[in-house]
Design an enzyme around this catalytic site. Structure first.
Site, mmCIF file in Angstrom:
data_model
loop_
_atom_site.group_PDB
_atom_site.id
_atom_site.type_symbol
_atom_site.label_atom_id
_atom_site.label_comp_id
_atom_site.label_asym_id
_atom_site.label_seq_id
_atom_site.Cartn_x
_atom_site.Cartn_y
_atom_site.Cartn_z
ATOM 1 N N TRP A 1 -37.092 21.348 17.217
ATOM 2 C CA TRP A 1 -35.889 22.118 16.850
ATOM 3 C C TRP A 1 -36.111 22.811 15.502
ATOM 4 O O TRP A 1 -35.640 23.910 15.261
ATOM 5 C CB TRP A 1 -34.685 21.171 16.767
ATOM 6 N N HIS A 2 -36.880 22.139 14.617
ATOM 7 C CA HIS A 2 -37.083 22.695 13.285
ATOM 8 C C HIS A 2 -38.037 23.895 13.285
ATOM 9 O O HIS A 2 -37.955 24.742 12.391
ATOM 10 C CB HIS A 2 -37.637 21.624 12.341
ATOM 11 N N GLY A 3 -38.957 23.936 14.230
ATOM 12 C CA GLY A 3 -39.855 25.086 14.229
ATOM 13 C C GLY A 3 -41.003 24.911 15.196
ATOM 14 O O GLY A 3 -41.278 23.802 15.668
ATOM 15 N N PHE B 1 -34.516 27.622 9.684
ATOM 16 C CA PHE B 1 -34.451 27.021 11.012
ATOM 17 C C PHE B 1 -33.339 27.646 11.844
ATOM 18 O O PHE B 1 -33.077 27.290 12.928
ATOM 19 C CB PHE B 1 -34.239 25.509 10.917
#
Lengths: 412, 333
Positions: free
Chosen positions: A268-270, A412
């Site tokens: 989800w962060h990257g 993000f």
């Protein structure tokens, strides 16, 4: 628009098949946008790499894609709406204006908290009723947020950035302290933004959910994740983990689901292998800690206050070693930092201060100040709340950094 | 809304008291190593014989005023490149004097990134210096709050207080604006510093190759490459160079001595466009009568003369200044 339309159609149609179709359409569009903007390059690059091992060479076109700010936050927020409408937990919103306001509510648009429709939409529709207590709460919260960002995060970042920019030229001891301070920076930066968002919304009579509850000083990763970025972890728990565990509740499956959702949180962060490994390591540690917490040894440690605190310190060290993945540009860098910390760390104070001494001392100083805020929480019933406001303002003016650094989670 | 009027009023009063106390008790204690002290000194200095040295931290640790002459003052400051030197030079050239000016320059001197290179704390306190205000505003580096008493030192308090700690010790020599450290980190630590530079060069090669092959870099990689190129290459910025040359040409009575100070070999290893640097120095020496370029980049110094991979130590500065003094004698006297 797609989610608004899908929500309306899901609410209107009595046919289960059609409901499912609109639901899937919404999922496809939301996740499609997210995939295209955030993961397309990562996917094509790694697909090419894997295929090349089998002598299949591809020629993907690379686009210079500009990542929309906060896309992960509002995608998850709108997804929760569609899922809730589909499961009948919430009524579809019929007013496009209110729905748009829910999706793009400015205080939490770019970095959360990720709000659920059944909490936020009714508040947005209600006539705002802001009383003195709300204003006091909001101002205290906003000041705390500015303190965390301008004083703590931006001061600590100077040391962390300097050390991480020179991984080869620094010792394991210096890297340990940078790794130790990075979670402090991340917490102050992100929770600082959240505090400002919560305070700003409260000034308009809207109550946003809390996103953090002392996450760093916890006995294990389970409680860490229960107290860190709560709006995301609870989202993943409610919409992914619980359905998965309802599907198969065997111990082996639960372990697998745990690792899976932690990888999901990482991704989800990257789009980077560092985030995937960050998720895998976290998931594995949670699984191990779940098994260990029922043993008599852990029970004995928990029963003694000194060993209990040591256990928390040990957990913090595990966290900071994992956070290295979060901060590093690639896996090579992360493993180099971790290896140097493990093999070179010592308690030589002279070595710590031999590089970026001023930045280190300032970073430790403001981290202690942050720790003190746990004990000096603003009490709205306290007659002298103004003293808190004045003290915070003075601390911000005196110790704040004028660096114009962006919030970390904006990327993000 | 009276709820927060009194706390704000009180905070404002306290901030003003701190502001005034800071001006009365802290600022006068600045030493001649403090950047803002140097700027103020330059603005107020009227000695027609003073020979100023402008430059970065390399200049601060390389030019020993006592070795170069009684009237030399080292105005070099950390992170100071031509974004700041233009202001210092303009101020100095506006003075009615003929003394030469020494400028330390290096591969990054002509990088133009005011947001990174113009350190606002350097120019505090600015309230009595309209030229400073004008200069910062022209470079988009003036924040309006800096003109408001009570908050004007926001972001700089800690740095000023830190600077008060800079006192002379047996191994730290302060000499008219110059700071010279009698310290050698040891072979192991110095090798660590130099290895770090070689790794930077390798990383830059890797990222450049990837970018050239059409593969996109991540945001962080892109930032890293940008930073590496700025750190390693000579910044050949035509506009900045022309601006500098025009300033020099318009003051033919002032000799400007550009000195490329001794560098550790590891620092020059990644310099891809070194020939541009030599071309520029030749052009200065040949085409501009009052502009002299001196290249000491390869000055033979053993590792023991370096404080780290970017700066020479006291022994290095002594050896360098002994030679520099001979080379510049005819221009300084």
């Amino acid at each position: 628009m797609v989610d608004f339309y899908a929500g309306l159609q899901i609410g209107k149609t009595p046919e289960r098949r059609k409901k499912k179709w609109y639901f899937l359409m919404s999922l496809f569009v939301n996740l499609g946008f997210l995939f295209y903007f955030k993961y397309f390059h990562f996917f094509t690059e790694n697909t090419s790499l894997i295929l090349s091992r089998y002598n299949i060479f591809t020629d993907f076109t690379y686009y210079d894609i500009l990542l929309p700010v906060g896309i992960s936050f509002y995608t998850f927020q709108t997804l929760s709406y569609t899922i809730d409408v589909y499961h009948g937990k919430t009524e579809p919103e019929t007013h496009l204006g209110y729905f748009a306001l829910y999706v793009a509510y400015f205080p939490q648009l770019v970095a959360g908290p990720i709000e659920r429709s059944y909490r936020l939409l009714p508040q947005l529709k209600r006539e705002p009723n802001v009383i003195t207590k709300d204003v006091k709460y909001a101002v205290n919260k906003i000041l705390l947020g500015f303190f965390k960002k301008l004083v703590v995060a931006d001061t600590v970042s100077q040391y962390v950035d300097a050390i991480y920019a020179n991984v080869d030229g620094t010792t394991g001891t210096q890297l340990y302290w940078a790794a130790f301070l990075f979670p402090v920076q991340l917490f102050a930066d992100f929770s600082g933004y959240t505090d400002i968002a919560i305070g700003s919304a409260r000034l308009m009579g809207v109550k946003l959910m809390e996103n953090f509850k002392k996450p760093l000083w916890q006995e294990n990763h389970i409680s860490y994740w229960a107290n860190w970025h709560i709006s995301l972890t609870s989202w993943i728990r409610d919409y992914i983990f619980i359905p998965l565990s309802n599907y198969n509740r065997s111990p082996g499956a639960l372990m697998l689901w745990t690792i899976f959702i932690l990888v999901l949180i990482g991704v989800w962060h990257g789009a980077n292998w560092t985030f995937i490994v960050f998720g895998v390591v976290n998931g594995c540690i949670i699984v191990i800690q779940r098994i260990l917490r029922k043993t008599s040894l852990v029970k004995a440690i928990r029963s003694n206050s000194i060993t209990y605190q040591i256990m928390k310190y040990f957990n913090l060290n595990l966290l900071l070693l994992e956070a290295v993945y979060f901060r590093s540009v690639d896996l090579e860098m992360a493993h180099k930092v971790q290896w140097k910390i493990i093999t070179e760390f010592n308690l030589n104070f002279h070595e710590i201060l031999s590089l970026y001494k001023d930045e280190f001392v300032s970073a430790i100083g403001v981290s202690l100040l942050l720790w003190l805020t746990v004990f000096f929480k603003p009490d709205l019933k306290f007659k002298y709340n103004w003293a808190y406001v004045v003290t915070m303002l003075i601390i911000i003016v005196l110790l704040g950094q004028n660096l114009e650094n962006q919030f970390i989670y904006f990327q993000f | 809304m009276l709820l927060f009027f009194y706390p704000l009023l009180l905070a404002g009063v306290i901030a003003l008291v701190i502001d005034q106390s800071f001006e009365v008790f802290v600022l006068p204690k600045r030493t001649d190593l403090d950047n803002s002290f140097k700027v103020e000194r330059l603005l107020g200095e009227t000695d027609p014989k003073e020979i100023p040295v402008f430059g970065s931290s390399k200049g601060r640790s390389s030019f020993i005023p006592d070795s170069l002459g009684e009237t030399v003052f080292n105005y070099s400051m950390q992170k100071c490149n031509f974004d700041v030197i233009f202001f210092l030079l303009e101020t100095e050239l506006a003075k009615d004097k003929d003394a030469p000016i020494i400028i330390e320059f290096n591969a990054r001197s002509f990088v133009h990134r005011p947001q990174h290179t113009i350190d606002l704390a350097t120019f505090m306190p600015i309230k009595n210096n309209p030229s400073v205000v004008e200069y910062l505003a022209a470079n988009d580096r003036l924040d309006n709050f800096q003109l408001v008493p009570g908050v004007r030192y926001y972001g700089s308090y800690v740095r000023y207080i830190r600077s008060l700690n800079r006192k002379e010790t047996p191994n730290k020599i302060i000499n008219r604006g110059g700071l010279f450290i009698d310290y050698y980190p040891g072979d192991r630590l110095l090798r660590r510093f130099t290895d770090s530079r070689y790794k930077m060069i390798e990383k830059r090669e890797e990222l450049e190759t990837r970018a050239a092959s059409g593969k996109p870099l991540t945001y962080m990689e892109d930032q890293m490459l940008d930073q590496l190129q700025i750190s390693l290459d000579f910044a050949y910025n035509k506009d900045r160079i022309k601006k500098f040359e025009d300033m020099v040409k318009s003051h033919p009575n002032r000799d400007i001595l550009m000195v490329f100070t001794p560098h550790h070999p590891s620092e020059l290893a990644g310099l891809k466009n070194r020939e541009k640097l030599y071309e520029l120095m030749d052009h200065w020496n040949e085409d501009i009568p009052n502009l002299y370029a001196f290249d000491y980049s390869d000055f033979p110094l053993p590792d023991s003369c370096f404080k780290n991979s970017s700066h020479i130590n006291l022994e290095g500065a002594r050896r360098f200044c002994a030679v520099l003094n001979d080379d510049l004698a005819h221009l300084l006297n």
